[in-house]
Design a protein around this motif. Sequence first.
Motif, mmCIF file in Angstrom:
data_model
loop_
_atom_site.group_PDB
_atom_site.id
_atom_site.type_symbol
_atom_site.label_atom_id
_atom_site.label_comp_id
_atom_site.label_asym_id
_atom_site.label_seq_id
_atom_site.Cartn_x
_atom_site.Cartn_y
_atom_site.Cartn_z
ATOM 1 N N PRO A 91 -1.694 -7.516 4.335
ATOM 2 C CA PRO A 91 -2.135 -6.273 3.700
ATOM 3 C C PRO A 91 -1.097 -5.192 3.951
ATOM 4 C CG PRO A 91 -3.330 -6.635 5.743
ATOM 5 C CD PRO A 91 -2.509 -7.871 5.512
ATOM 6 N N GLY A 92 -1.268 -4.053 3.316
ATOM 7 C CA GLY A 92 -0.289 -2.983 3.460
ATOM 8 C C GLY A 92 -0.399 -2.260 4.791
ATOM 9 N N ALA B 36 0.816 -1.215 0.000
ATOM 10 C CA ALA B 36 0.000 0.000 0.000
ATOM 11 C C ALA B 36 0.851 1.268 0.000
ATOM 12 C CB ALA B 36 -0.942 0.015 1.201
ATOM 13 N N ASN C 97 -3.913 -0.145 -1.521
ATOM 14 C CA ASN C 97 -3.950 -1.497 -0.953
ATOM 15 C C ASN C 97 -4.932 -2.384 -1.715
ATOM 16 O OD1 ASN C 97 -3.018 -3.168 1.418
ATOM 17 N ND2 ASN C 97 -5.222 -3.310 1.718
ATOM 18 N N ARG D 100 5.921 0.164 -3.781
ATOM 19 C CA ARG D 100 4.693 -0.625 -3.907
ATOM 20 C C ARG D 100 4.852 -1.707 -4.972
ATOM 21 N NH1 ARG D 100 1.783 3.249 -4.925
ATOM 22 N NH2 ARG D 100 1.105 2.969 -7.086
#
Length: 253
Positions: free
Chosen positions: A99-100, A66, A117, A73
């Motif tokens: 997840p980010g 993210a 994200n 990224r």
Amino acid sequence: MKISVSTLGMYPATIDKVLEFVTDDLKLDYLEIVKEYPYYNLTREAFENYDINLSIHAPLSDINIASHVDKVREASIMEMVDSFKRANEWGANRVVVHPGTIPIMGLKFTDKILDYNLESLKRLDKIADDYGVMMCVENMPLFERMLYTNIDALFELVENELNCGITIDVGHAHNNGFSEEEMFDSDNIHHIHLSDNDGSFDMHHELGRHDIDFPKIFKILKEKKYDDICVIEVKTKQQILKSMDYLKKINVL
């Protein structure tokens, strides 16, 4: 129940030592490889002499899918893709993805970070499918700037936006105040991480040490006919052994 252990608890032992411990000492059929040094560049040949089923935890150090720095990224996404590729080569059908996180300079642009994200996860979801593996997005512990510490938000994300699975980390969920019943209120859970803590932070201690109700968890999993992997994800070899003894005590093993 498919019980596995993570290389986290044996780090930094060589892969041969890890495999000998898991197959000979623990008598387990499953192992989760955290794809970071010294296991980053493993090939299928490393496992040829062992009867073992694998899952992969994609890299988590210096990774942020993210990030609002485009090159960071993109590099993070490529690390996830390499994990899907390795999973395909190794015959592993589950890849855990974090997840980010919200970068320090992204705190005033959280909507943009959430968009990044989601874009990254959608892209990765498709690529994982192309490699014939299931990406399982993990819920995060209660740390500053982490996304999807709230399991309800993760359940909604996967249900409405993605076509992947979920890794429920029971320690992370407990750290965020969720009950054992609430942890498994989704049909998209296809991977589980097991560790214990007292709720104050993400300790990754051995099972049965604190106040997570593991007998209740396994009762819920039995009722839901859960037939995927449960990974003991603790920090030391001794904690793995204590966790194994505990699972035998509560008649899981």
